[in-house]
Design a protein around this motif. Structure first.
Motif, PDB file in Angstrom:
ATOM      1  N   UNK A 251      -9.423  17.565 -25.396  1.00 11.17           N
ATOM      2  CA  UNK A 251      -9.949  16.461 -26.028  1.00 11.17           C
ATOM      3  C   UNK A 251     -10.030  16.806 -27.482  1.00 11.17           C
ATOM      4  N   UNK A 252      -9.814  15.355 -28.148  1.00 12.45           N
ATOM      5  CA  UNK A 252      -9.914  15.419 -29.585  1.00 12.45           C
ATOM      6  C   UNK A 252     -11.480  15.556 -29.953  1.00 12.45           C
ATOM      7  N   UNK A 253     -11.679  16.610 -30.910  1.00 15.41           N
ATOM      8  CA  UNK A 253     -13.176  16.926 -31.273  1.00 15.41           C
ATOM      9  C   UNK A 253     -13.146  16.420 -33.036  1.00 15.41           C
TER      10      UNK A 253
ATOM     11  N   UNK B 203      -8.210  24.754 -30.829  1.00 11.59           N
ATOM     12  CA  UNK B 203      -8.178  25.217 -29.600  1.00 11.59           C
ATOM     13  C   UNK B 203      -7.585  26.322 -29.252  1.00 11.59           C
ATOM     14  N   UNK B 204      -6.614  26.766 -29.917  1.00 12.65           N
ATOM     15  CA  UNK B 204      -5.757  28.109 -30.006  1.00 12.65           C
ATOM     16  C   UNK B 204      -6.677  29.122 -30.526  1.00 12.65           C
TER      17      UNK B 204
ATOM     18  N   UNK C  81      -5.304  35.576 -32.542  1.00 12.54           N
ATOM     19  CA  UNK C  81      -5.650  34.432 -33.476  1.00 12.54           C
ATOM     20  C   UNK C  81      -5.408  34.679 -34.749  1.00 12.54           C
ATOM     21  N   UNK C  82      -4.877  36.011 -35.187  1.00 12.58           N
ATOM     22  CA  UNK C  82      -4.741  36.353 -36.682  1.00 12.58           C
ATOM     23  C   UNK C  82      -3.189  36.556 -36.885  1.00 12.58           C
ATOM     24  N   UNK C  83      -2.273  35.720 -35.745  1.00  9.64           N
ATOM     25  CA  UNK C  83      -1.039  35.823 -36.045  1.00  9.64           C
ATOM     26  C   UNK C  83      -0.477  34.423 -35.335  1.00  9.64           C
TER      27      UNK C  83
ATOM     28  N   UNK D 188     -18.496  26.109 -38.086  1.00  3.34           N
ATOM     29  CA  UNK D 188     -18.360  27.423 -37.515  1.00  3.34           C
ATOM     30  C   UNK D 188     -16.902  27.456 -37.228  1.00  3.34           C
ATOM     31  N   UNK D 189     -16.166  28.581 -37.473  1.00  2.00           N
ATOM     32  CA  UNK D 189     -14.874  28.679 -36.646  1.00  2.00           C
ATOM     33  C   UNK D 189     -14.653  30.034 -36.516  1.00  2.00           C
ATOM     34  N   UNK D 190     -14.263  30.662 -35.395  1.00  2.00           N
ATOM     35  CA  UNK D 190     -13.996  31.996 -35.306  1.00  2.00           C
ATOM     36  C   UNK D 190     -12.941  32.447 -36.202  1.00  2.00           C
TER      37      UNK D 190
END
Length: 393
Positions: free
Chosen positions: A81-83, A170-171, A182-184, A212-214
């Motif tokens: 979904x688009x957020x 999303x990724x 998520x760091x590469x 907030x984003x991880x």
């Protein structure tokens, strides 16, 4: 003859009409969408025209896929979904997996390349870059995610950029389930998608100010012949091209601009639209440290791309930029509809790009001097030769 997302487009033999309108003084350049497109056609007529071109594009890309070696099909597709966009809806992500991903279900921390196709924000689909996907999964040993972002005129600016940022988000949020690191993360894109490869990280950077984003890290961007400055007119772009007759015809560029640049009050200098107009601070904070930048010698977008590459490399932005101007080719040359063989130079350049991405994934930040020598644009080559000559004396 040139191609746009697999569609053969004849070169023009009489570009003088466009040349007569250029150059445009900086104080007369368009500032709003209405300054660039004039009185736009009806959205209905734009949809009808875009639909016709999309049909041609499907035929052209079908021929493009036939050339050996055949590109891979996606291993699976996720609908998300688009957020971030005010235009709520959903769109697809195509996942291409490297060898070993399925053999060991417990494996994790795969690097990931999030890709955006071209087509003037109006044409194209996530499968258009499947040939590039093959090189990413084979040479980088990375997961390749191709984003089927929503197209104009049905979904004008900034929907494509927001969908791009949503795909990255999303990724990041589902990295454990997807078994990616998520760091590469890297972004890549071609033409309009090359713009999104630059602007989606900017959009995500702005989103982080209010949500907030991880923790994540976009380590590189590979952008291929992107459009980067919408404050330039198409006429002055054509006038600055080495071969104006080989640039995209007004039939297409007018469709792209009228479809995407809506409503009429859209600010053409907005950083989500024109990364070349973003502030140094925004570029420092949002653009990855490593930028792999390709332009085409006969492209009307050559100079704005070259200027942005130089700006990103110089202080105070000081990114590690690997810039390559591809000689003797027009915009979108690598999507040619030849069913017998891939377009010239495309596979060699795809492999070169992926070797650099692999090095970045393996080493973290790669210094342009130590690992990826910066290919200087012609102006800088000239200055460097002068400096070298002076030193030798």
């Amino acid at each position: 003859m040139q191609t746009v997302e697999g569609i053969p487009v004849p070169t023009r033999s009489n570009p003088e009409e466009d040349l007569a309108k250029a150059p445009v003084p900086p104080n007369e350049r368009p500032k709003k969408a209405k300054d660039k497109t004039g009185a736009p056609p009806s959205r209905f007529s734009l949809r009808m025209t875009a639909g016709w071109w999309r049909s041609l594009q499907c035929i052209g890309m079908s021929l493009h896929y036939l050339a050996p070696p055949r590109p891979p099909n996606p291993d699976f597709v996720k609908t998300i979904p688009s957020t971030l966009s005010a235009q709520k809806g959903q769109f697809n992500l195509q996942f291409y997996l490297p060898e070993g991903y399925n053999k060991d279900p417990k494996s994790d921390q795969w690097p990931v390349v999030v890709n955006f196709h071209g087509g003037g924000f109006t044409l194209g689909s996530a499968s258009d870059d499947a040939r590039f996907a093959r090189f990413v999964i084979e040479k980088c040993h990375a997961v390749f995610v191709s984003v089927d972002y929503r197209l104009a005129p049905e979904f004008p600016f900034p929907t494509a950029v927001e969908d791009g940022a949503d795909a990255i988000l999303y990724i990041i949020k589902n990295a454990d389930e997807l078994r990616v690191d998520r760091k590469r993360i890297a972004t890549s894109g071609f033409s309009a998608g090359g713009n999104i490869a630059l602007t989606a990280p900017i959009c995500l950077f702005e989103h982080r100010k209010t949500a907030e984003v991880p923790e994540y890290r976009i380590v590189a961007t590979a952008t291929w012949y992107p459009i980067t400055d919408y404050t330039l007119t198409r006429a002055e772009r054509r006038a600055s091209a080495l071969r104006p007759e080989a640039t995209l015809p007004p039939t297409l560029t007018n469709l792209f601009d009228a479809s995407y640049l809506f409503p009429p009050e859209v600010d053409l200098a907005h950083p989500f639209l024109s990364p070349s107009r973003a502030s140094d601070e925004v570029l420092i904070e949002s653009i990855p440290q490593n930028v792999i930048f390709y332009t085409c010698e006969w492209d009307m977008l050559l100079h704005e791309g070259e200027e942005l590459a130089q700006r990103l490399q110089k202080p105070p932005i000081s990114k590690n930029v690997y810039y390559t101007m591809i000689p003797g080719v027009a915009h979108g040359w690598d999507k040619g509809p030849n069913p017998m063989k891939p377009p010239p130079k495309s596979e060699k350049l795809y492999a070169e790009c992926c070797r650099k991405l692999k090095s970045i994934f393996e080493d973290g930040e790669v210094h342009s001097i130590l690992h990826i020598p910066l290919k200087l644009p012609p102006l800088l080559h000239h200055l460097q030769r002068q400096k070298d000559d002076g030193a030798s004396e």
